[in-house]
Scaffold this active site. Sequence first.
Site, PDB file in Angstrom:
ATOM      1  N   PHE A  18       0.831  -1.207   0.000  1.00  0.00           N
ATOM      2  CA  PHE A  18       0.000   0.000   0.000  1.00  0.00           C
ATOM      3  C   PHE A  18       0.871   1.265   0.000  1.00  0.00           C
ATOM      4  O   PHE A  18       0.846   2.067  -0.951  1.00  0.00           O
ATOM      5  CB  PHE A  18      -0.928  -0.089   1.220  1.00  0.00           C
ATOM      6  N   ILE A  19       1.665   1.452   1.038  1.00  0.00           N
ATOM      7  CA  ILE A  19       2.468   2.681   1.126  1.00  0.00           C
ATOM      8  C   ILE A  19       3.632   2.630   0.131  1.00  0.00           C
ATOM      9  O   ILE A  19       3.935   3.607  -0.550  1.00  0.00           O
ATOM     10  CB  ILE A  19       3.001   2.894   2.566  1.00  0.00           C
ATOM     11  N   LEU A  83      10.305  -0.729   3.983  1.00  0.00           N
ATOM     12  CA  LEU A  83       8.885  -0.860   4.342  1.00  0.00           C
ATOM     13  C   LEU A  83       8.431  -2.313   4.386  1.00  0.00           C
ATOM     14  O   LEU A  83       7.328  -2.606   4.830  1.00  0.00           O
ATOM     15  CB  LEU A  83       8.005  -0.089   3.334  1.00  0.00           C
ATOM     16  N   SER A 127       6.361   1.986  13.736  1.00  0.00           N
ATOM     17  CA  SER A 127       4.925   2.066  14.002  1.00  0.00           C
ATOM     18  C   SER A 127       4.637   2.564  15.413  1.00  0.00           C
ATOM     19  O   SER A 127       5.452   2.369  16.331  1.00  0.00           O
ATOM     20  CB  SER A 127       4.361   0.650  13.814  1.00  0.00           C
ATOM     21  N   TYR A 152       4.344  -7.878  16.435  1.00  0.00           N
ATOM     22  CA  TYR A 152       4.588  -6.892  15.377  1.00  0.00           C
ATOM     23  C   TYR A 152       5.271  -5.662  15.978  1.00  0.00           C
ATOM     24  O   TYR A 152       6.297  -5.192  15.476  1.00  0.00           O
ATOM     25  CB  TYR A 152       3.252  -6.525  14.731  1.00  0.00           C
TER      26      TYR A 152
HETATM   27  P1  NAD Z   1       1.588  -3.705   3.094  1.00  0.00           P
HETATM   28  O1  NAD Z   1       1.301  -5.040   3.674  1.00  0.00           O
HETATM   29  O2  NAD Z   1       0.708  -3.233   2.003  1.00  0.00           O
HETATM   30  O3  NAD Z   1       3.100  -3.627   2.632  1.00  0.00           O
HETATM   31  C1  NAD Z   1       4.137  -4.458   3.137  1.00  0.00           C
HETATM   32  C2  NAD Z   1       4.880  -5.014   1.933  1.00  0.00           C
HETATM   33  O4  NAD Z   1       5.989  -5.805   2.379  1.00  0.00           O
HETATM   34  C3  NAD Z   1       4.002  -5.934   1.074  1.00  0.00           C
HETATM   35  O5  NAD Z   1       4.063  -5.522  -0.267  1.00  0.00           O
HETATM   36  C4  NAD Z   1       4.594  -7.320   1.275  1.00  0.00           C
HETATM   37  O6  NAD Z   1       4.414  -8.159   0.153  1.00  0.00           O
HETATM   38  C5  NAD Z   1       6.043  -6.992   1.582  1.00  0.00           C
HETATM   39  N1  NAD Z   1       6.741  -8.017   2.365  1.00  0.00           N
HETATM   40  C6  NAD Z   1       6.336  -8.564   3.535  1.00  0.00           C
HETATM   41  N2  NAD Z   1       7.232  -9.472   3.962  1.00  0.00           N
HETATM   42  C7  NAD Z   1       8.237  -9.483   3.041  1.00  0.00           C
HETATM   43  C8  NAD Z   1       9.428 -10.230   2.917  1.00  0.00           C
HETATM   44  N3  NAD Z   1       9.799 -11.146   3.819  1.00  0.00           N
HETATM   45  N4  NAD Z   1      10.212 -10.015   1.833  1.00  0.00           N
HETATM   46  C9  NAD Z   1       9.863  -9.099   0.896  1.00  0.00           C
HETATM   47  N5  NAD Z   1       8.739  -8.367   0.965  1.00  0.00           N
HETATM   48  C10 NAD Z   1       7.926  -8.553   2.029  1.00  0.00           C
HETATM   49  O7  NAD Z   1       1.558  -2.684   4.302  1.00  0.00           O
HETATM   50  P2  NAD Z   1       1.701  -1.095   4.332  1.00  0.00           P
HETATM   51  O8  NAD Z   1       0.524  -0.609   5.039  1.00  0.00           O
HETATM   52  O9  NAD Z   1       2.035  -0.557   2.987  1.00  0.00           O
HETATM   53  O10 NAD Z   1       2.960  -0.940   5.292  1.00  0.00           O
HETATM   54  C11 NAD Z   1       4.246  -0.546   4.840  1.00  0.00           C
HETATM   55  C12 NAD Z   1       5.155  -0.398   6.045  1.00  0.00           C
HETATM   56  O11 NAD Z   1       4.651   0.603   6.926  1.00  0.00           O
HETATM   57  C13 NAD Z   1       5.256  -1.680   6.878  1.00  0.00           C
HETATM   58  O12 NAD Z   1       6.574  -1.805   7.347  1.00  0.00           O
HETATM   59  C14 NAD Z   1       4.306  -1.425   8.019  1.00  0.00           C
HETATM   60  O13 NAD Z   1       4.669  -2.149   9.156  1.00  0.00           O
HETATM   61  C15 NAD Z   1       4.500   0.069   8.216  1.00  0.00           C
HETATM   62  N6  NAD Z   1       3.342   0.681   8.865  1.00  0.00           N
HETATM   63  C16 NAD Z   1       2.162   0.810   8.210  1.00  0.00           C
HETATM   64  C17 NAD Z   1       1.079   1.412   8.847  1.00  0.00           C
HETATM   65  C18 NAD Z   1      -0.242   1.606   8.140  1.00  0.00           C
HETATM   66  O14 NAD Z   1      -1.155   2.184   8.737  1.00  0.00           O
HETATM   67  N7  NAD Z   1      -0.418   1.171   6.907  1.00  0.00           N
HETATM   68  C19 NAD Z   1       1.203   1.856  10.164  1.00  0.00           C
HETATM   69  C20 NAD Z   1       2.414   1.675  10.820  1.00  0.00           C
HETATM   70  C21 NAD Z   1       3.484   1.120  10.157  1.00  0.00           C
END
Ligand code: NAD
Length: 324
Positions: A18-19, A83, A127, A152
């Site tokens: 997503f991000i 990310l 986070s 997490y």
């Molecule tokens: P998301 O699940 O859409 O993105 C995470 C990405 O990481 C995915 O595309 C997934 O396929 C990839 N991934 C996971 N494990 C992997 C691995 N072992 N090897 C390679 N790729 C891997 O989530 P998001 O919401 O886009 O989050 C992005 C980052 O921001 C994450 O680190 C998340 O913890 C952090 N975050 C997000 C939020 C939020 O509200 N969305 C809040 C706090 C922190």
Amino acid sequence: MELAGNMGRCFVTGAAGFIGSHLVEYLLAGGNAVTGYDNLSSGKKVWLESAATNRQFQFVEADLLDEARLTGAMEGHDVVFHLGANTDIPLGNQDPRIDFENCIKGTFNVLQAMRTVNTRRILFASSSTVYGEHPIRPTPETSGPLLPITHYGAGKLAGEGLVSSFCDLYGMRGWVYRFGNVVGPRMGHGVIFDFIRKLRQDPMALEILGDGNQEKNYFLVEDCIEGILHASRYAGEASCQVFNLGTDSTVRVTEVANIVESEMGLHGVVHHFTGGDRGWPGDVPIVSYDMHKMESLGWRARASSAEAVRIATRRLLSSAQPVG
Ligand code: NAD
């Protein structure tokens, strides 16, 4: 897009998420060459369709746990946006190995690869979950001790520690961002996504996890990306810095339900509460951020939490993304 200019060769883990997919588009629009690295466990290649038309973009479908592949792919890059992580918090609570591998080991591997290929800057997506149920609210970055209540959150806190130690020991620079709830199109989970899915199944009644009084901050994905880039430019020379990234406004879950319902044109929806002060084990009922540090750098999210929820709902409803 000015903020995204001249970043150097960028390596984005979690690029298909997503991000990450929005960030890739920003970095490309800023004229940077970008490599996206993702195992597609929760990310989707279709979200990189527009990036894929840009010659400055390449995508590597691989796992953070594949050290050799990660190190090889990172060669020649100036900056890592890390990310990639497990983002299914309840799943991680069921099996602690998931966050250990995808958050802690994954972050360790990224830093080891950086050390090997001499990539010196890392921007790390942490986070608010690192704070656990912190008694000080609004919570500033200096709060401690940090006692996360999910694997997490523990994985993110361990990641922060590793970023700090690698920066100090090996002359790297790190920017750690403790995100609040990021919202916008392509999000694959979270309360807005959940409510839209449920209301499409039954527009007359909505199950709300907990007592509905949980209160969180929400901010738009573009504000998140601009905040990341802003702090990396204007926060000075310290080797490793930590920032709350979100807003100091909050919205209760029942209010989120009301906004989603009004955006879907629904009236008189009956709310059923599952009860208790939280939605699931590990849910932190009230998250309130102290945003002074980012504000002192001249950054503030453009949308308040309530506005962000409304805008994100509208965008999600009008996008082609399947919800439900
Ligand atoms: P998301 O699940 O859409 O993105 C995470 C990405 O990481 C995915 O595309 C997934 O396929 C990839 N991934 C996971 N494990 C992997 C691995 N072992 N090897 C390679 N790729 C891997 O989530 P998001 O919401 O886009 O989050 C992005 C980052 O921001 C994450 O680190 C998340 O913890 C952090 N975050 C997000 C939020 C939020 O509200 N969305 C809040 C706090 C922190």
